[in-house]
Design a protein around this motif. Structure first.
Motif, PDB file in Angstrom:
ATOM      1  N   UNK A   4       0.970  -1.360   0.207  1.00  0.00           N
ATOM      2  CA  UNK A   4      -0.015   0.138   0.119  1.00  0.00           C
ATOM      3  C   UNK A   4       0.933   1.201  -0.235  1.00  0.00           C
ATOM      4  N   UNK A   5       0.361   2.266  -0.951  1.00  0.00           N
ATOM      5  CA  UNK A   5       1.125   3.632  -0.756  1.00  0.00           C
ATOM      6  C   UNK A   5       0.493   4.578   0.133  1.00  0.00           C
ATOM      7  N   UNK A   6       0.370   4.077   1.591  1.00  0.00           N
ATOM      8  CA  UNK A   6      -0.083   4.982   2.400  1.00  0.00           C
ATOM      9  C   UNK A   6       0.503   4.629   3.862  1.00  0.00           C
ATOM     10  N   UNK A   7       0.283   5.772   4.733  1.00  0.00           N
ATOM     11  CA  UNK A   7       0.888   5.259   5.909  1.00  0.00           C
ATOM     12  C   UNK A   7      -0.356   4.993   6.939  1.00  0.00           C
ATOM     13  N   UNK A   8      -0.276   3.670   7.543  1.00  0.00           N
ATOM     14  CA  UNK A   8      -1.362   3.031   8.080  1.00  0.00           C
ATOM     15  C   UNK A   8      -1.347   3.675   9.780  1.00  0.00           C
ATOM     16  N   UNK A   9      -2.255   4.660   9.939  1.00  0.00           N
ATOM     17  CA  UNK A   9      -1.992   5.319  11.312  1.00  0.00           C
ATOM     18  C   UNK A   9      -3.408   6.098  11.410  1.00  0.00           C
ATOM     19  N   UNK A  10      -3.676   6.405  12.609  1.00  0.00           N
ATOM     20  CA  UNK A  10      -4.893   7.125  12.859  1.00  0.00           C
ATOM     21  C   UNK A  10      -4.722   8.764  12.593  1.00  0.00           C
ATOM     22  N   UNK A  11      -5.647   9.209  11.958  1.00  0.00           N
ATOM     23  CA  UNK A  11      -5.389  10.586  11.587  1.00  0.00           C
ATOM     24  C   UNK A  11      -5.433  11.367  12.884  1.00  0.00           C
ATOM     25  N   UNK A  12      -4.878  12.705  12.749  1.00  0.00           N
ATOM     26  CA  UNK A  12      -4.608  13.668  13.800  1.00  0.00           C
ATOM     27  C   UNK A  12      -6.014  13.964  14.327  1.00  0.00           C
ATOM     28  N   UNK A  13      -6.377  14.000  15.589  1.00  0.00           N
ATOM     29  CA  UNK A  13      -7.417  14.571  16.265  1.00  0.00           C
ATOM     30  C   UNK A  13      -7.947  15.993  15.754  1.00  0.00           C
ATOM     31  N   UNK A  14      -7.253  16.820  15.178  1.00  0.00           N
ATOM     32  CA  UNK A  14      -7.536  18.086  14.763  1.00  0.00           C
ATOM     33  C   UNK A  14      -8.291  17.757  13.526  1.00  0.00           C
ATOM     34  N   UNK A  15      -8.009  16.990  12.667  1.00  0.00           N
ATOM     35  CA  UNK A  15      -8.691  16.625  11.569  1.00  0.00           C
ATOM     36  C   UNK A  15     -10.040  15.975  11.678  1.00  0.00           C
ATOM     37  N   UNK A  16      -9.752  14.958  12.699  1.00  0.00           N
ATOM     38  CA  UNK A  16     -11.344  14.265  13.193  1.00  0.00           C
ATOM     39  C   UNK A  16     -12.360  15.388  13.528  1.00  0.00           C
ATOM     40  N   UNK A  17     -11.689  16.151  14.389  1.00  0.00           N
ATOM     41  CA  UNK A  17     -12.714  17.222  15.156  1.00  0.00           C
ATOM     42  C   UNK A  17     -12.876  18.228  14.431  1.00  0.00           C
ATOM     43  N   UNK A  18     -12.399  18.635  12.996  1.00  0.00           N
ATOM     44  CA  UNK A  18     -12.799  19.438  12.326  1.00  0.00           C
ATOM     45  C   UNK A  18     -13.977  19.062  11.319  1.00  0.00           C
ATOM     46  N   UNK A  19     -13.792  17.546  10.996  1.00  0.00           N
ATOM     47  CA  UNK A  19     -14.721  16.863  10.109  1.00  0.00           C
ATOM     48  C   UNK A  19     -16.123  17.035  11.085  1.00  0.00           C
ATOM     49  N   UNK A  20     -16.046  16.540  12.205  1.00  0.00           N
ATOM     50  CA  UNK A  20     -17.099  16.326  13.047  1.00  0.00           C
ATOM     51  C   UNK A  20     -17.790  17.785  13.525  1.00  0.00           C
ATOM     52  N   UNK A  21     -17.077  18.676  13.410  1.00  0.00           N
ATOM     53  CA  UNK A  21     -17.754  19.934  13.718  1.00  0.00           C
ATOM     54  C   UNK A  21     -18.251  20.608  12.566  1.00  0.00           C
ATOM     55  N   UNK A  22     -18.072  20.285  11.350  1.00  0.00           N
ATOM     56  CA  UNK A  22     -18.591  20.353  10.191  1.00  0.00           C
ATOM     57  C   UNK A  22     -19.950  20.013  10.003  1.00  0.00           C
ATOM     58  N   UNK A  23     -19.745  18.520  10.203  1.00  0.00           N
ATOM     59  CA  UNK A  23     -20.881  17.774   9.886  1.00  0.00           C
ATOM     60  C   UNK A  23     -22.130  18.306  11.154  1.00  0.00           C
ATOM     61  N   UNK A  24     -21.649  18.512  12.354  1.00  0.00           N
ATOM     62  CA  UNK A  24     -22.649  18.872  13.392  1.00  0.00           C
ATOM     63  C   UNK A  24     -23.226  20.476  13.067  1.00  0.00           C
ATOM     64  N   UNK A  25     -22.515  21.130  12.403  1.00  0.00           N
ATOM     65  CA  UNK A  25     -22.657  22.394  12.033  1.00  0.00           C
ATOM     66  C   UNK A  25     -23.779  22.438  10.617  1.00  0.00           C
ATOM     67  N   UNK A  26     -23.955  21.364   9.944  1.00  0.00           N
ATOM     68  CA  UNK A  26     -24.630  21.213   8.880  1.00  0.00           C
ATOM     69  C   UNK A  26     -24.139  21.805   7.552  1.00  0.00           C
ATOM     70  N   UNK A  27     -22.909  21.631   7.615  1.00  0.00           N
ATOM     71  CA  UNK A  27     -22.266  22.129   6.340  1.00  0.00           C
ATOM     72  C   UNK A  27     -22.573  21.010   5.335  1.00  0.00           C
ATOM     73  N   UNK A  28     -23.241  21.221   4.296  1.00  0.00           N
ATOM     74  CA  UNK A  28     -23.424  20.237   3.078  1.00  0.00           C
ATOM     75  C   UNK A  28     -23.503  20.881   1.786  1.00  0.00           C
TER      76      UNK A  28
END
Length: 402
Positions: free
Chosen positions: A36-60
């Motif tokens: 695989x051409x990828x690093x197998x790791x958990x993405x940073x918390x800041x990325x996950x938090x940004x995604x969740x905040x956008x979903x909760x804010x109704x960004x569509x």
């Protein structure tokens, strides 16, 4: 009848290697996936938090076809810091991964009959996208052990039809990192022959020898007006599936890419855009430093194992996160009447008999190469490479018994 362009595609060799590894694992076998051409790791918390905040804010809703203005500004700020030269939002296009950025470059620059110089071994997306634009790839082979191209070979490939040069440093698959002298020489060549440069810098976070990554736009600032720099967040933040990249280019390329993207993807995924924006706003670089530290340790441990290879020089792996083996000598010494004749045969028996997935160099236009990723989970890399060494060193006896 299908369009002729579909016949250009034989399927992704890297994807095929991943699928073969998954199929073997599904049968209950223990497989170490070094394909695989990828690093197998958990993405940073800041990325996950940004995604969740956008979903909760109704960004569509749709964004501008070339990305959120605030994200483009943040990317320009990051790129300015990375290269040491000023970029602004007007130079940035947010894309659905680096592949879209590269396709934007091909479709904005190339007409049927144009030629594009590509350094080989190369990521197979490069020549296929050139073909899709109706142009012709012209290959220049970079030789082991450094896999850094010789400028006279590139110059010798230039014809009146040449429109662009594609470079990729740090390189996939070879791990080569182009030195400043080489980058400056490529820039001089582009100026002298009025060529464009497309610089794929997706592995810019992963340089392990010498100083930090150096973009060609930093090594030769006067070629910025004829350069399209392509990068992505996929590798450095371990989010390959999120599909978010960017290109940095002169305003006329940005304007053309805006037209293209408005008629293709409309815009890159809006949740991913907000996630990366949040990371760029609050991230302190600690995640990126930790991933680099982890990969540097994996590289060091892997090279220690690969030094035990016979008839195969250990790879340099100066950048990216790949070990690239030159199998030319060992293939030449194997009996041609036996079952193992090619790099693809070796990749097959590594999977079947050693349980290690790899990618044969034929995927990258090299009949004698083998790519092994050290972006895999750290605990799997050394044991897998020990199996690789044992299998490759035992090929002669294996063939004798066959």
């Amino acid at each position: 009848m299908l369009a002729h362009r579909i016949s250009l595609f034989s399927g992704s060799g890297t994807a095929a290697a991943r699928e073969a590894a998954k199929a073997a694992a599904a049968q209950g076998r223990e497989i170490a996936d070094l394909a695989a051409g990828e690093v197998i790791a958990t993405p940073p918390a800041s990325v996950r938090e940004g995604a969740i905040a956008a979903i909760q804010a109704g960004v569509n809703r749709y964004t501008d076809s070339i990305g959120l203005p605030c994200l483009r500004k943040a990317v320009a700020k990051k790129l300015s810091s990375d290269t040491g030269f000023a970029w602004d939002a007007d130079n940035i296009v947010i894309t659905a991964g680096a592949k879209q950025g590269l396709l934007d470059a091909a479709l904005t620059l190339l007409d049927p009959g144009d030629e594009v110089i590509i350094i080989r071994p190369c990521w197979p997306t490069f020549p296929l996208q050139v073909y899709l634009a109706g142009a012709k790839p012209v290959f220049v082979d970079a030789k082991p052990p450094s896999y850094v191209p010789e400028i006279h070979a590139i110059r010798g490939a230039v014809t009146p039809k040449t429109k662009a040069i594609i470079i990729n440093s740090p390189n996939n698959p070879t791990g080569a990192v182009y030195d400043r002298t080489t980058l400056q020489a490529v820039g001089d060549l582009a100026i002298n022959y009025n060529l464009w440069i497309v610089s794929d810098e997706c592995y810019s976070s992963f340089v392990f020898v010498g100083h930090r990554h150096q973009s060609i736009t930093a090594a030769h600032p006067s070629i910025r007006s004829r350069t399209i720099l392509v990068n992505a967040f996929s590798k450095e933040l371990a989010i390959t599936g999120w599909r978010l990249g960017y290109l940095a280019a002169p305003p006329e390329i940005v304007a053309a890419a805006k037209k293209l993207q408005s008629m293709t993807t409309s815009n890159a995924n809006v949740i991913a855009q907000h996630a990366i924006l949040h990371h760029l706003e609050v991230g302190d670089g600690s995640y990126e430093r930790e991933i680099h530290r982890r990969l540097a340790a994996a590289r060091k441990a892997g090279l220690r194992v690969l030094c035990k290879l016979k008839d195969i020089a250990p790879p340099r792996a100066d950048g990216s996160f790949f070990f690239y083996l030159d199998l030319k000598t060992i293939l030449a010494r194997l009996p041609r009447t036996r079952s193992i004749r090619t790099a693809e045969d070796i990749a097959r028996i590594l999977l079947e008999q050693a349980g290690v997935a790899s990618v044969a160099g034929t995927t990258f236009g090299d009949e004698a190469g083998l790519r092994l990723s050290f972006g895999a989970p750290p605990e799997t890399i050394e044991p897998a490479l020990e199996k690789v060494v044992a299998m490759l060193n035992g090929l002669k006896s294996h063939e004798a018994a066959a």
